[in-house]
Design an enzyme around this catalytic site. Structure first.
Site, PDB file in Angstrom:
ATOM      1  N   GLY A   1      18.001   5.338  19.225  1.00 12.07           N
ATOM      2  CA  GLY A   1      18.089   6.656  18.588  1.00 12.07           C
ATOM      3  C   GLY A   1      19.477   7.231  18.790  1.00 12.07           C
ATOM      4  O   GLY A   1      20.220   6.759  19.651  1.00 12.07           O
TER       5      GLY A   1
ATOM      6  N   CYS B   1      18.098   0.149  23.554  1.00  9.89           N
ATOM      7  CA  CYS B   1      19.222   1.078  23.391  1.00  9.89           C
ATOM      8  C   CYS B   1      18.857   2.468  23.944  1.00  9.89           C
ATOM      9  O   CYS B   1      18.676   2.620  25.138  1.00  9.89           O
ATOM     10  CB  CYS B   1      19.646   1.121  21.930  1.00  9.89           C
ATOM     11  SG  CYS B   1      21.285   1.806  21.724  1.00  9.89           S
ATOM     12  N   TYR B   2      18.674   3.461  23.100  1.00 13.58           N
ATOM     13  CA  TYR B   2      18.284   4.777  23.621  1.00 13.58           C
ATOM     14  C   TYR B   2      16.977   4.673  24.406  1.00 13.58           C
ATOM     15  O   TYR B   2      16.807   5.319  25.450  1.00 13.58           O
ATOM     16  CB  TYR B   2      18.142   5.783  22.467  1.00 13.58           C
ATOM     17  CG  TYR B   2      17.656   7.144  22.896  1.00 13.58           C
ATOM     18  CD1 TYR B   2      18.530   8.061  23.476  1.00 13.58           C
ATOM     19  CD2 TYR B   2      16.321   7.518  22.745  1.00 13.58           C
ATOM     20  CE1 TYR B   2      18.085   9.310  23.894  1.00 13.58           C
ATOM     21  CE2 TYR B   2      15.863   8.755  23.165  1.00 13.58           C
ATOM     22  CZ  TYR B   2      16.751   9.659  23.736  1.00 13.58           C
ATOM     23  OH  TYR B   2      16.310  10.883  24.141  1.00 13.58           O
TER      24      TYR B   2
ATOM     25  N   HIS C   1      20.527  -4.474  20.613  1.00 14.20           N
ATOM     26  CA  HIS C   1      19.470  -4.460  19.586  1.00 14.20           C
ATOM     27  C   HIS C   1      18.990  -5.876  19.266  1.00 14.20           C
ATOM     28  O   HIS C   1      19.643  -6.593  18.522  1.00 14.20           O
ATOM     29  CB  HIS C   1      20.017  -3.821  18.300  1.00 14.20           C
ATOM     30  CG  HIS C   1      20.246  -2.350  18.443  1.00 14.20           C
ATOM     31  ND1 HIS C   1      19.250  -1.424  18.242  1.00 14.20           N
ATOM     32  CD2 HIS C   1      21.345  -1.657  18.784  1.00 14.20           C
ATOM     33  CE1 HIS C   1      19.728  -0.215  18.442  1.00 14.20           C
ATOM     34  NE2 HIS C   1      20.997  -0.316  18.778  1.00 14.20           N
TER      35      HIS C   1
ATOM     36  N   GLU D   1      16.623  -6.648  17.408  1.00 10.65           N
ATOM     37  CA  GLU D   1      16.021  -6.696  16.065  1.00 10.65           C
ATOM     38  C   GLU D   1      17.028  -7.028  14.966  1.00 10.65           C
ATOM     39  O   GLU D   1      16.628  -7.418  13.873  1.00 10.65           O
ATOM     40  CB  GLU D   1      15.312  -5.369  15.748  1.00 10.65           C
ATOM     41  CG  GLU D   1      16.207  -4.141  15.584  1.00 10.65           C
ATOM     42  CD  GLU D   1      16.602  -3.460  16.891  1.00 10.65           C
ATOM     43  OE1 GLU D   1      16.494  -4.107  17.956  1.00 10.65           O
ATOM     44  OE2 GLU D   1      17.040  -2.311  16.860  1.00 10.65           O
TER      45      GLU D   1
ATOM     46  N   ASP E   1       4.510  -4.387  -6.723  1.00 15.80           N
ATOM     47  CA  ASP E   1       3.549  -3.618  -5.931  1.00 15.80           C
ATOM     48  C   ASP E   1       2.256  -3.370  -6.702  1.00 15.80           C
ATOM     49  O   ASP E   1       1.163  -3.650  -6.209  1.00 15.80           O
ATOM     50  CB  ASP E   1       4.153  -2.273  -5.478  1.00 15.80           C
ATOM     51  CG  ASP E   1       5.408  -2.473  -4.650  1.00 15.80           C
ATOM     52  OD1 ASP E   1       5.632  -3.612  -4.199  1.00 15.80           O
ATOM     53  OD2 ASP E   1       6.164  -1.506  -4.471  1.00 15.80           O
TER      54      ASP E   1
ATOM     55  N   LYS F   1       7.620  -4.648   2.236  1.00 16.23           N
ATOM     56  CA  LYS F   1       7.851  -5.329   0.950  1.00 16.23           C
ATOM     57  C   LYS F   1       7.779  -6.858   1.060  1.00 16.23           C
ATOM     58  O   LYS F   1       7.181  -7.523   0.223  1.00 16.23           O
ATOM     59  CB  LYS F   1       9.227  -4.910   0.421  1.00 16.23           C
ATOM     60  CG  LYS F   1       9.473  -5.271  -1.019  1.00 16.23           C
ATOM     61  CD  LYS F   1       8.875  -4.248  -1.932  1.00 16.23           C
ATOM     62  CE  LYS F   1       9.189  -4.521  -3.370  1.00 16.23           C
ATOM     63  NZ  LYS F   1       8.659  -3.461  -4.229  1.00 16.23           N
TER      64      LYS F   1
END
Ligand code: XMP
Length: 517
Positions: free
Chosen positions: A60, A87-88, A174, A176, A232, A373
């Site tokens: 964050g 991180c944060y 990070h 990710e 979708d 998605k």
């Protein structure tokens, strides 16, 4: 729709406002563990009800010592659940257990080398050092009691810490993002090994449970779904059809601003390929007469949205009664990411089938509301939605209305349609179509002189736009080879009547947007 994933092992991510919060969630799911994103201030009681196997604190933008810095409910630390702070989130952990966070001597942004000091749990199956992605100005100065350093970088002696006893870990980098080597392995270690979450999340099991749930929820009632031919709404239709067959009616409204032959292709796809009956409404005249002379982009969108609702109501009355409305809402639209919504104001009004009158009494069912998605694409493939549709570029709901600058006229519509088809054909021939996010030709009222045969023609300027993007939030123009641009240009001026010049849009997003209106 009920949370059909309640019984499944899951990880929950507390969102402290990082731009990567959704990405953490997606990566955990890629490791086949179901994952949800919730606001940072979710009470411990609510979290207990969700019964996660492990909890992740996202990154964050705040500093833990700043006034009003977002902090989690402290009871969460007493839940006995494994926690991973990123991180944060790492600093929240350090701060909570009496460690110290301070401004780092040198801010670290970008790649850093992480030396692994303990590879027994979080860093299991990794090499002794990895490249990782840092983005922080604060660092843990004093490691809290009971925690030990499990990895460090040159600038950050406590870049990764852990307490095996508490099953709590904090990492400054990070995992990710793709720039962190083996980041997936770290997240997998946390989700599957440390938290013990079973890897039960896959799209076939999603389809099976969702089909069962739709049947329970809908019973004998009838469902109406608006389809656009996009991924979708097509996936919603295919999934609903598998669950309730003929109780589903799909409606396709042609507003007259579609891509060339699109209406024919959608009808064919539904009837022939998916075996779903389609109510086809040719509302071209009604849309275009309301749009006549309107040049303001937002007004165009509003008119189209409003007329869509009217057409939809007419179908519901004629073919009804229906009790349910199926919509293709996805997870990122359900979850408002971030600590505060911030200035993410509406830049363009996106229309969907909202604004329906209450007397229709339609209850909304959103079978894709837990999916990202890329997961929808997998579901679509499993439901045998053809590849040609999966590969088709996204197309805005208001269609060519946002690609025709100024008032919509039959001539400009014809030019935009025809020229866009040529852009698509040439990109396909050159092997570029599948590599880019969107590609089209737009047209406005600007004119330029051309010579056709011996005749001087004052024709339209056609703007070609080809962009690359991951999620449409940002985009860059595609550096097409000159010969491809040349072929596109030649074909447009030769084949599209009334087009004399071709320009190529070289603006990225931001500051430009993908669509010109
Ligand atoms: P922009 O132009 O905002 O577009 O960069 C981002 C993505 O959204 C699509 N788009 C729309 N989709 N209704 C839609 O359903 C709209 O009004 C609309 N405007 C833009 C655009 O095609 C791109 O993929």
């Amino acid at each position: 729709m009920e949370d059909n994933n309640n019984k499944m092992d899951k990880i929950v991510v507390l969102d402290f406002g990082s731009q990567y919060s959704h990405l953490i969630c997606r990566r955990i799911r890629e490791a086949n563990v179901y994952c949800e994103l919730v606001p940072y201030n979710t009470p411990a009681k609510a979290l207990k009800e969700m019964d996660p196997k492990g909890i992740i604190f996202s990154g964050g933008p705040a500093s833990v010592y700043a006034k009003g810095a977002p902090k989690p409910d402290r009871q969460i630390f007493a839940m006995g659940k494994p926690i991973l702070g990123i991180c944060y989130g790492h600093q929240v952990l350090v701060d909570n257990f009496g460690g110290k966070v301070k401004k780092a001597a040198s801010r670290e942004y970008g790649r850093a080398g992480l030396k692994i000091d303990d590879d027994s749990d979080l860093f299991k199956n990794l090499d002794t050092s990895i490249n990782c992605w840092m983005s922080h100005g604060d660092a843990a100065e004093k490691v809290p009691e009971g925690f030990k350093v499990i990895g460090h970088t040159e600038n950050s002696q406590s870049a990764a810490i852990g307490s095996r006893e508490r099953k709590m870990y904090g990492i400054q980098f990070h995992p990710e993002v793709v720039h962190t080597e083996r980041g997936m392995q770290i997240l997998k270690n946390f989700a599957q090994e440390i938290s013990g979450a079973k890897p039960e999340w896959d799209m076939q099991s999603f389809i099976d449970t969702t089909v069962k749930e739709i049947r329970e929820q809908v019973g004998e009632k009838r469902v109406l779904a608006a389809v656009s031919g996009g991924i979708d709404s097509t996936t919603v239709a295919a999934l609903m059809h598998r669950a309730i067959g003929k109780q589903l009616s799909c409606v396709f409204i042609n507003h007259g601003l579609l891509r060339q032959d699109e209406e024919k292709e959608v009808v064919r796809l539904f009837k022939e390929h998916l075996g779903i009956d389609l109510i086809y409404v040719n509302a071209e005249k009604r849309f275009l007469s309301r749009l006549k002379g309107v040049s303001d982009p937002e007004k165009k969108r509003k008119i189209i949205g409003d007329q869509f609702a009217k057409e939809f109501v007419a179908v519901a009355k004629k073919h009804g009664p229906f009790q349910w409305l199926a919509q293709g809402t996805l997870y990122p639209d359900v979850i408002e990411s971030g600590v505060s919504k911030g200035p993410a104001a509406v830049i363009k009004t996106h229309h969907n089938v909202g604004g329906l009158p209450k007397w229709l009494k339609l209850q909304v069912i959103e079978p894709l509301r837990f999916l990202y998605k890329d997961e929808v694409r997998k579901v679509a493939k499993l439901l045998e939605v053809p590849d040609e549709l999966l590969k088709r570029h996204p197309f805005p709901g208001p269609g060519l209305a946002v690609r025709i600058i100024g008032a919509i006229t039959p001539e400009k519509t014809r030019i935009a349609k025809h020229a866009s088809k040529l852009v698509e054909d040439e990109l396909k021939a050159a092997g570029y179509y599948d590599k880019v996010w969107q590609a089209y030709a737009a047209v406005g009222d600007d004119r330029a002189v051309g010579v056709l045969g011996d005749e001087r023609v004052y024709g339209h300027i056609v703007m070609v736009r080809v962009v690359e993007s991951i999620d449409a939030m940002t985009a860059d123009w595609t550096r097409l080879p000159y010969d491809v641009i040349e072929r596109i240009s030649n074909r447009i001026t030769n084949e599209v009547e009334g087009a004399t010049w071709v320009t190529y849009a070289v603006s990225s997003k931001p500051p430009a947007t993908i669509e010109p209106q």
